[in-house]
Design an enzyme around this catalytic site. Structure first.
Site, PDB file in Angstrom:
ATOM      1  N   GLN A 253       0.852  -1.197   0.000  1.00  0.00           N
ATOM      2  CA  GLN A 253       0.000   0.000   0.000  1.00  0.00           C
ATOM      3  C   GLN A 253       0.885   1.244   0.000  1.00  0.00           C
ATOM      4  O   GLN A 253       1.505   1.552   1.021  1.00  0.00           O
ATOM      5  CB  GLN A 253      -0.892  -0.037   1.247  1.00  0.00           C
ATOM      6  CG  GLN A 253      -1.854   1.116   1.379  1.00  0.00           C
ATOM      7  CD  GLN A 253      -2.534   1.099   2.761  1.00  0.00           C
ATOM      8  OE1 GLN A 253      -2.075   0.423   3.677  1.00  0.00           O
ATOM      9  NE2 GLN A 253      -3.598   1.848   2.902  1.00  0.00           N
ATOM     10  N   GLY A 254       0.947   1.933  -1.135  1.00  0.00           N
ATOM     11  CA  GLY A 254       1.797   3.125  -1.249  1.00  0.00           C
ATOM     12  C   GLY A 254       0.984   4.394  -1.051  1.00  0.00           C
ATOM     13  O   GLY A 254       0.717   5.114  -2.017  1.00  0.00           O
TER      14      GLY A 254
ATOM     15  N   SER B 277       1.301   6.495   2.343  1.00  0.00           N
ATOM     16  CA  SER B 277       2.021   7.461   3.189  1.00  0.00           C
ATOM     17  C   SER B 277       3.279   7.979   2.509  1.00  0.00           C
ATOM     18  O   SER B 277       3.955   7.259   1.769  1.00  0.00           O
ATOM     19  CB  SER B 277       2.434   6.811   4.513  1.00  0.00           C
ATOM     20  OG  SER B 277       1.317   6.306   5.182  1.00  0.00           O
TER      21      SER B 277
ATOM     22  N   SER C 298       4.752  -1.285   3.953  1.00  0.00           N
ATOM     23  CA  SER C 298       4.906  -2.638   4.513  1.00  0.00           C
ATOM     24  C   SER C 298       4.931  -3.668   3.382  1.00  0.00           C
ATOM     25  O   SER C 298       4.113  -3.616   2.464  1.00  0.00           O
ATOM     26  CB  SER C 298       3.736  -2.979   5.444  1.00  0.00           C
ATOM     27  OG  SER C 298       3.632  -2.021   6.455  1.00  0.00           O
TER      28      SER C 298
ATOM     29  N   GLU D 187      -9.590  -1.588   5.680  1.00  0.00           N
ATOM     30  CA  GLU D 187      -8.352  -1.884   6.408  1.00  0.00           C
ATOM     31  C   GLU D 187      -8.626  -2.549   7.758  1.00  0.00           C
ATOM     32  O   GLU D 187      -7.945  -3.468   8.157  1.00  0.00           O
ATOM     33  CB  GLU D 187      -7.534  -0.604   6.590  1.00  0.00           C
ATOM     34  CG  GLU D 187      -6.142  -0.870   7.129  1.00  0.00           C
ATOM     35  CD  GLU D 187      -5.156   0.265   6.834  1.00  0.00           C
ATOM     36  OE1 GLU D 187      -5.564   1.292   6.263  1.00  0.00           O
ATOM     37  OE2 GLU D 187      -3.988   0.105   7.203  1.00  0.00           O
TER      38      GLU D 187
ATOM     39  N   GLU E  38      -4.031   9.458  18.342  1.00  0.00           N
ATOM     40  CA  GLU E  38      -4.548  10.843  18.462  1.00  0.00           C
ATOM     41  C   GLU E  38      -5.626  11.092  17.411  1.00  0.00           C
ATOM     42  O   GLU E  38      -6.660  11.691  17.700  1.00  0.00           O
ATOM     43  CB  GLU E  38      -3.409  11.859  18.276  1.00  0.00           C
ATOM     44  CG  GLU E  38      -2.391  11.889  19.412  1.00  0.00           C
ATOM     45  CD  GLU E  38      -1.416  10.721  19.378  1.00  0.00           C
ATOM     46  OE1 GLU E  38      -1.328  10.018  18.345  1.00  0.00           O
ATOM     47  OE2 GLU E  38      -0.745  10.478  20.406  1.00  0.00           O
TER      48      GLU E  38
HETATM   49  C1  FAD Z   1       4.194  -0.622  11.415  1.00  0.00           C
HETATM   50  C2  FAD Z   1       3.681   0.377  10.422  1.00  0.00           C
HETATM   51  C3  FAD Z   1       3.303  -0.038   9.159  1.00  0.00           C
HETATM   52  C4  FAD Z   1       2.827   0.869   8.211  1.00  0.00           C
HETATM   53  N1  FAD Z   1       2.503   0.417   6.966  1.00  0.00           N
HETATM   54  C5  FAD Z   1       2.104   1.301   6.014  1.00  0.00           C
HETATM   55  C6  FAD Z   1       1.864   0.871   4.666  1.00  0.00           C
HETATM   56  O1  FAD Z   1       1.996  -0.314   4.350  1.00  0.00           O
HETATM   57  N2  FAD Z   1       1.496   1.788   3.749  1.00  0.00           N
HETATM   58  C7  FAD Z   1       1.333   3.101   4.051  1.00  0.00           C
HETATM   59  O2  FAD Z   1       0.963   3.882   3.174  1.00  0.00           O
HETATM   60  N3  FAD Z   1       1.582   3.556   5.319  1.00  0.00           N
HETATM   61  C8  FAD Z   1       1.961   2.678   6.286  1.00  0.00           C
HETATM   62  N4  FAD Z   1       2.235   3.124   7.573  1.00  0.00           N
HETATM   63  C9  FAD Z   1       2.180   4.562   7.822  1.00  0.00           C
HETATM   64  C10 FAD Z   1       1.053   4.988   8.731  1.00  0.00           C
HETATM   65  O3  FAD Z   1      -0.176   4.951   8.049  1.00  0.00           O
HETATM   66  C11 FAD Z   1       1.419   6.420   9.179  1.00  0.00           C
HETATM   67  O4  FAD Z   1       2.558   6.310   9.988  1.00  0.00           O
HETATM   68  C12 FAD Z   1       0.296   7.050   9.958  1.00  0.00           C
HETATM   69  O5  FAD Z   1      -0.768   7.366   9.111  1.00  0.00           O
HETATM   70  C13 FAD Z   1       0.773   8.351  10.637  1.00  0.00           C
HETATM   71  O6  FAD Z   1       1.382   9.202   9.725  1.00  0.00           O
HETATM   72  P1  FAD Z   1       2.829   9.826  10.026  1.00  0.00           P
HETATM   73  O7  FAD Z   1       3.748   8.736  10.423  1.00  0.00           O
HETATM   74  O8  FAD Z   1       3.190  10.677   8.862  1.00  0.00           O
HETATM   75  O9  FAD Z   1       2.629  10.758  11.304  1.00  0.00           O
HETATM   76  P2  FAD Z   1       1.963  12.200  11.315  1.00  0.00           P
HETATM   77  O10 FAD Z   1       0.666  12.169  10.626  1.00  0.00           O
HETATM   78  O11 FAD Z   1       2.983  13.193  10.872  1.00  0.00           O
HETATM   79  O12 FAD Z   1       1.707  12.373  12.856  1.00  0.00           O
HETATM   80  C14 FAD Z   1       2.743  12.765  13.781  1.00  0.00           C
HETATM   81  C15 FAD Z   1       2.090  12.922  15.153  1.00  0.00           C
HETATM   82  O13 FAD Z   1       1.103  13.980  15.093  1.00  0.00           O
HETATM   83  C16 FAD Z   1      -0.167  13.492  15.515  1.00  0.00           C
HETATM   84  N5  FAD Z   1      -1.229  14.109  14.718  1.00  0.00           N
HETATM   85  C17 FAD Z   1      -1.276  14.209  13.360  1.00  0.00           C
HETATM   86  N6  FAD Z   1      -2.423  14.822  12.980  1.00  0.00           N
HETATM   87  C18 FAD Z   1      -3.114  15.095  14.122  1.00  0.00           C
HETATM   88  C19 FAD Z   1      -4.377  15.710  14.396  1.00  0.00           C
HETATM   89  N7  FAD Z   1      -5.156  16.164  13.419  1.00  0.00           N
HETATM   90  N8  FAD Z   1      -4.763  15.814  15.698  1.00  0.00           N
HETATM   91  C20 FAD Z   1      -3.968  15.353  16.708  1.00  0.00           C
HETATM   92  N9  FAD Z   1      -2.756  14.775  16.500  1.00  0.00           N
HETATM   93  C21 FAD Z   1      -2.350  14.636  15.234  1.00  0.00           C
HETATM   94  C22 FAD Z   1      -0.114  11.989  15.265  1.00  0.00           C
HETATM   95  O14 FAD Z   1      -1.024  11.295  16.092  1.00  0.00           O
HETATM   96  C23 FAD Z   1       1.330  11.676  15.600  1.00  0.00           C
HETATM   97  O15 FAD Z   1       1.494  11.514  16.979  1.00  0.00           O
HETATM   98  C24 FAD Z   1       2.708   2.241   8.539  1.00  0.00           C
HETATM   99  C25 FAD Z   1       3.085   2.669   9.829  1.00  0.00           C
HETATM  100  C26 FAD Z   1       3.574   1.757  10.753  1.00  0.00           C
HETATM  101  C27 FAD Z   1       3.967   2.261  12.118  1.00  0.00           C
END
Ligand code: FAD
Length: 379
Positions: A124-125, A127, A159, A242, A362
């Site tokens: 899944q591309g 993020s 992933s 999902e 969050e």
């Molecule tokens: C083990 C694992 C597997 C994953 N696999 C995939 C995958 O296969 N494909 C894919 O596309 N993605 C994948 N992801 C990505 C995952 O979907 C993102 O990490 C997630 O959506 C959060 O985005 P971010 O890491 O950019 O954090 P951000 O969105 O930048 O968030 C950073 C912090 O800010 C907080 N925050 C953000 N917005 C708000 C808000 N509006 N209100 C309050 N707090 C907020 C968040 O809770 C977090 O604590 C994976 C992540 C993990 C950990």
């Protein structure tokens, strides 16, 4: 909420139990990521051979047309029998149902079979480095060039990309349109030089996910899913699928881990300590609440035809409970239990990502605050 299974659901469960009993999984390989992937892939092939890999898919695509309850039963029994989650879980739960909803007949014909049999693994591309919770701000760009789409950009946390033949890719095709409107959903072939998969080593030591550097990847019109500019709607179908079913698998795995901790604590004579008993008791209550909330979510879908906020609640409650449980294991069993390569050490470290993957806690709290409690919107 009615927790009694109907006659046909009981028959489904009994058939499934008989199948799992007759096909006990081989011991889980430890410490070798490729061997672990092959173990999951081979078990999925076995499930697919006998029509169990995607019970929720319609029979004409190789599933069993299972009801939501039967689907939940499948995940409960999968967990209960210690069978591995299917290697192509993103294909089975996300890509397949999204292609069934939005795909052309040719796309369904081309992709669904190899998803089922794990011949072609999917990732899944979505993020990107600057687009996670706020997915609509993604920057990966797809341009029309000489009758094709040419994609350039970076994805992250992808992933299973290292095993994948196909990627559900969300890219921006119209930078001038409003954020949600200029996106298109592509089925991208990963096997091209322009797609560079670089593993990211996690705190556990394994590399479950990757960075994707995409520099001029070529995608044909036949691989656009759901129409140009309609990517947000198609992506929502993927995201809604999902969590479906997974809640049941996760609550069973939590229960198993808790039972294991109880046994190990008992073996060490720790249950007589009131403080320990209280912490274990609290986790038992959390595990039960999670189980019942998962069933309540199922009832909501059955009654109203769409998921309620329980999906967000169960994901949040599970990640919180799993982090507490693995921390308690570390507190009770001590450094010996956390030795590198050991299972508790892995569980403790892996649990850190639970409150991020599939929607951060969050963001899930915002959903519950706004849609359940009716509090003012955060933005
Ligand atoms: C083990 C694992 C597997 C994953 N696999 C995939 C995958 O296969 N494909 C894919 O596309 N993605 C994948 N992801 C990505 C995952 O979907 C993102 O990490 C997630 O959506 C959060 O985005 P971010 O890491 O950019 O954090 P951000 O969105 O930048 O968030 C950073 C912090 O800010 C907080 N925050 C953000 N917005 C708000 C808000 N509006 N209100 C309050 N707090 C907020 C968040 O809770 C977090 O604590 C994976 C992540 C993990 C950990």
């Amino acid at each position: 909420m009615d927790l009694t299974f109907s006659e046909s659901e009981l028959a489904f469960r009994d058939d499934l139990r008989a199948w799992f009993r007759a096909h006990a999984p081989a011991p889980e390989p430890q410490g070798d990521e490729l061997a672990h992937f092959c173990w999951r892939r081979d078990y999925q092939r076995l499930l697919a051979r006998d029509g169990w890999a995607a019970v929720h898919w319609p029979a004409r695509y190789g599933g069993r047309g299972a009801t939501l309850t039967e689907s939940a039963i499948f995940f409960v029994e999968l967990g209960r029998h210690g069978a591995p989650m299917m290697a192509n879980v993103l294909g089975l739960l996300l890509a397949g149902p999204t292609i069934m909803s939005w795909g052309t007949d040719a796309q369904k014909e081309r992709h669904l079979g190899p998803i089922l049999t794990a011949e072609e693994i999917w990732c899944q591309g979505f993020s990107e480095p600057d687009a996670g919770s706020d997915l609509a701000s993604l920057k990966t760009r797809a341009r029309r060039e000489r009758g094709h789409w040419v994609v350039t950009g970076q994805k992250v946390w992808t992933s299973g990309a290292q095993h994948s033949k196909w990627c559900m890719l969300l890219a921006r095709t119209d930078p001038d349109a409003p954020r949600h409107k200029g996106l298109t959903y592509f089925l991208m072939d990963m096997e091209q030089d322009a797609v560079d998969v670089r593993p990211l080593r996690q705190i556990t030591g394994s590399s479950e996910f990757n960075e994707l550097f995409i520099d001029g990847a070529v995608i044909s019109d036949e691989q656009v899913l759901g129409g140009v500019g309609n990517g947000w709607g198609v992506a929502l179908t993927t995201l809604m699928n999902e969590r479906a079913g997974l809640a049941f698998f996760l609550q069973v795995r939590l229960r198993q881990l808790l039972d294991r901790l109880l046994r190990e604590a008992a073996d060490r004579g720790l249950l007589a300590d009131q403080a320990v008993a209280e912490r274990l008791g609290e986790l038992h209550v959390r595990a039960e609440v999670l189980r019942l909330t998962a069933y309540r979510g199922l009832t909501t879908v059955q009654k109203y035809g769409q998921p309620g906020p329980e999906g967000s609640l169960t994901k949040w409650m599970w990640s919180d409970a799993n982090q507490r449980l693995t921390q308690l294991a570390a507190d009770l069993l001590g450094p010996q239990a956390l030795a590198a390569g050991g299972s508790w050490g892995y569980e403790l470290l892996r649990a850190r990502g639970n409150s991020i993957e599939g929607g951060t806690t969050e963001v899930l709290k915002n959903i519950v605050a706004e849609r359940v409690l009716g509090l003012p919107k955060s933005r």
